[in-house]
Design a protein around this motif. Structure first.
Motif, PDB file in Angstrom:
ATOM      1  N   GLY A 190       0.825  -1.207   0.000  1.00 36.83           N
ATOM      2  CA  GLY A 190       0.000   0.000   0.000  1.00 36.83           C
ATOM      3  C   GLY A 190       0.853   1.248   0.000  1.00 36.83           C
ATOM      4  O   GLY A 190       1.807   1.371  -0.765  1.00 36.83           O
ATOM      5  N   HIS A 191       0.521   2.189   0.880  1.00 40.84           N
ATOM      6  CA  HIS A 191       1.253   3.444   0.917  1.00 40.84           C
ATOM      7  C   HIS A 191       1.150   4.049   2.314  1.00 40.84           C
ATOM      8  O   HIS A 191       0.295   3.668   3.105  1.00 40.84           O
ATOM      9  N   ILE A 192       2.047   4.988   2.577  1.00 40.75           N
ATOM     10  CA  ILE A 192       1.920   5.822   3.763  1.00 40.75           C
ATOM     11  C   ILE A 192       1.840   7.273   3.310  1.00 40.75           C
ATOM     12  O   ILE A 192       2.409   7.655   2.291  1.00 40.75           O
ATOM     13  N   GLY A 193       1.100   8.077   4.062  1.00 40.06           N
ATOM     14  CA  GLY A 193       1.027   9.502   3.772  1.00 40.06           C
ATOM     15  C   GLY A 193       2.278  10.200   4.273  1.00 40.06           C
ATOM     16  O   GLY A 193       2.933   9.762   5.212  1.00 40.06           O
ATOM     17  N   LEU A 194       2.623  11.306   3.616  1.00 39.08           N
ATOM     18  CA  LEU A 194       3.820  12.053   3.979  1.00 39.08           C
ATOM     19  C   LEU A 194       3.557  13.548   3.839  1.00 39.08           C
ATOM     20  O   LEU A 194       3.102  14.006   2.786  1.00 39.08           O
ATOM     21  N   VAL A 195       3.823  14.295   4.906  1.00 38.00           N
ATOM     22  CA  VAL A 195       3.828  15.754   4.857  1.00 38.00           C
ATOM     23  C   VAL A 195       5.268  16.207   4.935  1.00 38.00           C
ATOM     24  O   VAL A 195       6.014  15.767   5.812  1.00 38.00           O
ATOM     25  N   GLU A 196       5.689  17.052   4.017  1.00 35.64           N
ATOM     26  CA  GLU A 196       7.053  17.576   4.000  1.00 35.64           C
ATOM     27  C   GLU A 196       6.994  19.065   3.699  1.00 35.64           C
ATOM     28  O   GLU A 196       6.374  19.480   2.715  1.00 35.64           O
ATOM     29  N   LEU A 197       7.602  19.883   4.544  1.00 33.15           N
ATOM     30  CA  LEU A 197       7.574  21.323   4.320  1.00 33.15           C
ATOM     31  C   LEU A 197       8.792  21.975   4.950  1.00 33.15           C
ATOM     32  O   LEU A 197       9.409  21.422   5.862  1.00 33.15           O
ATOM     33  N   GLY A 198       9.139  23.164   4.423  1.00 33.06           N
ATOM     34  CA  GLY A 198      10.237  23.939   4.969  1.00 33.06           C
ATOM     35  C   GLY A 198      11.585  23.562   4.396  1.00 33.06           C
ATOM     36  O   GLY A 198      11.727  22.575   3.668  1.00 33.06           O
ATOM     37  N   GLU A 199      12.589  24.346   4.739  1.00 40.42           N
ATOM     38  CA  GLU A 199      13.962  24.118   4.313  1.00 40.42           C
ATOM     39  C   GLU A 199      14.890  24.283   5.498  1.00 40.42           C
ATOM     40  O   GLU A 199      14.628  25.076   6.402  1.00 40.42           O
ATOM     41  N   GLY A 200      15.973  23.538   5.487  1.00 36.33           N
ATOM     42  CA  GLY A 200      16.923  23.582   6.576  1.00 36.33           C
ATOM     43  C   GLY A 200      17.239  22.187   7.057  1.00 36.33           C
ATOM     44  O   GLY A 200      16.993  21.199   6.348  1.00 36.33           O
ATOM     45  N   PRO A 201      17.791  22.066   8.266  1.00 40.83           N
ATOM     46  CA  PRO A 201      18.080  20.744   8.813  1.00 40.83           C
ATOM     47  C   PRO A 201      16.797  19.917   8.931  1.00 40.83           C
ATOM     48  O   PRO A 201      15.734  20.437   9.262  1.00 40.83           O
ATOM     49  N   THR A 202      16.906  18.626   8.678  1.00 37.78           N
ATOM     50  CA  THR A 202      15.736  17.752   8.727  1.00 37.78           C
ATOM     51  C   THR A 202      15.344  17.460  10.168  1.00 37.78           C
ATOM     52  O   THR A 202      16.172  17.100  11.002  1.00 37.78           O
ATOM     53  N   VAL A 203      14.057  17.619  10.441  1.00 39.24           N
ATOM     54  CA  VAL A 203      13.463  17.268  11.723  1.00 39.24           C
ATOM     55  C   VAL A 203      12.265  16.370  11.435  1.00 39.24           C
ATOM     56  O   VAL A 203      11.418  16.709  10.593  1.00 39.24           O
ATOM     57  N   GLY A 204      12.181  15.241  12.105  1.00 41.42           N
ATOM     58  CA  GLY A 204      11.046  14.348  11.924  1.00 41.42           C
ATOM     59  C   GLY A 204       9.936  14.653  12.915  1.00 41.42           C
ATOM     60  O   GLY A 204      10.175  15.189  14.001  1.00 41.42           O
ATOM     61  N   TYR A 205       8.721  14.316  12.521  1.00 39.63           N
ATOM     62  CA  TYR A 205       7.573  14.423  13.421  1.00 39.63           C
ATOM     63  C   TYR A 205       6.787  13.125  13.318  1.00 39.63           C
ATOM     64  O   TYR A 205       6.385  12.712  12.220  1.00 39.63           O
ATOM     65  N   LEU A 206       6.598  12.475  14.446  1.00 39.71           N
ATOM     66  CA  LEU A 206       5.819  11.236  14.490  1.00 39.71           C
ATOM     67  C   LEU A 206       4.568  11.511  15.318  1.00 39.71           C
ATOM     68  O   LEU A 206       4.644  11.785  16.514  1.00 39.71           O
ATOM     69  N   HIS A 207       3.436  11.447  14.660  1.00 35.68           N
ATOM     70  CA  HIS A 207       2.168  11.911  15.194  1.00 35.68           C
ATOM     71  C   HIS A 207       1.659  11.075  16.356  1.00 35.68           C
ATOM     72  O   HIS A 207       2.114   9.956  16.610  1.00 35.68           O
ATOM     73  N   GLY A 208       0.653  11.624  17.023  1.00 39.19           N
ATOM     74  CA  GLY A 208      -0.047  10.932  18.084  1.00 39.19           C
ATOM     75  C   GLY A 208      -1.377  10.383  17.624  1.00 39.19           C
ATOM     76  O   GLY A 208      -1.555  10.017  16.449  1.00 39.19           O
ATOM     77  N   MET A 209      -2.354  10.359  18.525  1.00 33.54           N
ATOM     78  CA  MET A 209      -3.643   9.729  18.251  1.00 33.54           C
ATOM     79  C   MET A 209      -4.427  10.433  17.159  1.00 33.54           C
ATOM     80  O   MET A 209      -5.289   9.824  16.528  1.00 33.54           O
ATOM     81  N   LEU A 210      -4.140  11.710  16.911  1.00 36.12           N
ATOM     82  CA  LEU A 210      -4.876  12.466  15.905  1.00 36.12           C
ATOM     83  C   LEU A 210      -4.267  12.363  14.514  1.00 36.12           C
ATOM     84  O   LEU A 210      -4.808  12.928  13.557  1.00 36.12           O
ATOM     85  N   GLY A 211      -3.174  11.652  14.378  1.00 38.70           N
ATOM     86  CA  GLY A 211      -2.568  11.495  13.062  1.00 38.70           C
ATOM     87  C   GLY A 211      -2.023  12.799  12.523  1.00 38.70           C
ATOM     88  O   GLY A 211      -1.632  13.696  13.275  1.00 38.70           O
ATOM     89  N   ASN A 212      -2.004  12.926  11.202  1.00 36.37           N
ATOM     90  CA  ASN A 212      -1.495  14.113  10.525  1.00 36.37           C
ATOM     91  C   ASN A 212      -2.589  14.774   9.689  1.00 36.37           C
ATOM     92  O   ASN A 212      -2.571  14.725   8.457  1.00 36.37           O
ATOM     93  N   PRO A 213      -3.573  15.418  10.339  1.00 37.91           N
ATOM     94  CA  PRO A 213      -4.566  16.147   9.544  1.00 37.91           C
ATOM     95  C   PRO A 213      -3.905  17.309   8.821  1.00 37.91           C
ATOM     96  O   PRO A 213      -2.856  17.801   9.237  1.00 37.91           O
ATOM     97  N   GLY A 214      -4.509  17.768   7.745  1.00 34.33           N
ATOM     98  CA  GLY A 214      -3.856  18.730   6.868  1.00 34.33           C
ATOM     99  C   GLY A 214      -3.510  20.049   7.519  1.00 34.33           C
ATOM    100  O   GLY A 214      -2.459  20.625   7.268  1.00 34.33           O
ATOM    101  N   VAL A 215      -4.384  20.597   8.358  1.00 35.58           N
ATOM    102  CA  VAL A 215      -4.102  21.851   9.039  1.00 35.58           C
ATOM    103  C   VAL A 215      -3.468  21.494  10.377  1.00 35.58           C
ATOM    104  O   VAL A 215      -4.149  21.122  11.317  1.00 35.58           O
ATOM    105  N   HIS A 216      -2.157  21.597  10.452  1.00 33.71           N
ATOM    106  CA  HIS A 216      -1.431  21.063  11.595  1.00 33.71           C
ATOM    107  C   HIS A 216      -0.368  22.094  11.981  1.00 33.71           C
ATOM    108  O   HIS A 216       0.738  22.092  11.447  1.00 33.71           O
ATOM    109  N   ALA A 217      -0.714  22.974  12.905  1.00 28.97           N
ATOM    110  CA  ALA A 217       0.108  24.138  13.186  1.00 28.97           C
ATOM    111  C   ALA A 217       1.506  23.790  13.669  1.00 28.97           C
ATOM    112  O   ALA A 217       2.463  24.522  13.407  1.00 28.97           O
ATOM    113  N   VAL A 218       1.673  22.665  14.388  1.00 27.15           N
ATOM    114  CA  VAL A 218       2.998  22.358  14.912  1.00 27.15           C
ATOM    115  C   VAL A 218       3.995  22.120  13.787  1.00 27.15           C
ATOM    116  O   VAL A 218       5.191  22.452  13.921  1.00 27.15           O
ATOM    117  N   LEU A 219       3.545  21.584  12.670  1.00 27.64           N
ATOM    118  CA  LEU A 219       4.457  21.385  11.540  1.00 27.64           C
ATOM    119  C   LEU A 219       4.908  22.725  10.970  1.00 27.64           C
ATOM    120  O   LEU A 219       6.085  22.909  10.632  1.00 27.64           O
TER     121      LEU A 219
END
Length: 275
Positions: free
Chosen positions: A26-55
């Protein structure tokens, strides 16, 4: 090696992950934004909805933020074949590699923080320093973790964030969403809740305490003072159990998902931890 992006936009682009990565059958969803050093974000119970201010806040540091969705969560295929914790940890390891996050600093929340700790215990090179927001995984009979699934959806929402509007991207259908996409939004919401329940219901205790001595990564702990799922007292329990805690933060006016309630605050904590 760069991730194998399919280039296929989600039908909920703008509300869910805009890209996908091929994953198993299958597939996994991926949100990628910004430039600079790479920082990962691994979501909690709410997943990665599109409007996600912490990202957005993490990207403003500036960073290149990469946020994959675990199997079954928003934007990803269903979590077929994930029968137990071992399967979930293996899947998390694969997702980290596919997203190009191996060795990168990580912000992880809730169930994602629990899986990050499980993976770090057996594969320390998977991450750099970690900022962990209210991880699941510890249990005290005298101060138990609450069950967010043995209740109504509205009560669960109030348990997840202190400000219920902070989780609107997950629980509410956007006003401009086409009718057919409203159905798909509901399906994503159902699958995300189901995947989260697989990880923590009926008892979110898988013996992690016995493995924490193997987590050598520098860890910064974050907990909401008004967390209605995992009591704030667990911040101290984690600090005592982990061997390399470099900072602890109890955040006012925040519930379980501090990353939704106080995204700018979490980004500031991450910037200091990753400096």
């Amino acid at each position: 090696m760069s991730p194998d992006l399919t280039g296929v936009s989600s039908p909920l682009a703008g509300h869910f992950a805009p890209s996908t990565l091929r994953y198993r059958d299958g597939h996994i969803g991926l949100v990628e934004l910004g430039e600079g050093p790479t920082v990962g974000y691994l979501h909690g119970m709410l997943g990665n909805p599109g409007v996600h201010a912490v990202l957005d806040e993490l990207a403003a540091a500036p960073n290149r933020v990469v946020a994959p969705s675990l199997p079954g969560f928003t934007g990803s295929s269903e979590a077929d074949g994930l029968r137990n914790l071992h399967d979930w940890v293996v899947a998390t390891s694969e997702v980290v590699d596919l997203a190009g996050l191996t060795g990168a600093p990580l912000v992880a929340s809730s169930v994602g923080a629990m899986l990050a700790l499980e993976l770090a215990a057996i594969r320390p090179e998977a991450f750099g320093p970690m900022v962990l927001v209210a991880p699941f995984g510890l249990w005290d009979d005298d101060d138990p973790v609450a069950d967010p699934f043995g209740t109504t959806l509205s009560v669960q929402r109030a348990m997840l964030t202190e400000d219920v509007s902070a989780s609107a991207a997950f629980f509410d259908d956007p006003a401009d969403l086409p009718a057919d996409m409203v159905v798909e939004h509901g399906v994503h919401r159902y699958l995300t809740r189901t995947a989260a329940a697989q990880l923590i219901w009926p008892l979110p205790e898988w013996g992690l305490a016995a493995r924490l001595h193997r987590v050598t990564n520098p860890v910064t702990l974050v907990h909401g003072a008004k967390d209605r799922i995992i009591p704030a007292s667990y911040l101290g329990r984690w600090a005592e159990a982990l061997p390399n805690v470099v900072g602890t933060h109890l955040v006012d006016d925040a519930g379980h998902q501090v990353d939704f309630d106080q995204p700018a605050g979490v980004a500031r904590i991450a910037a200091a931890a990753f400096a």
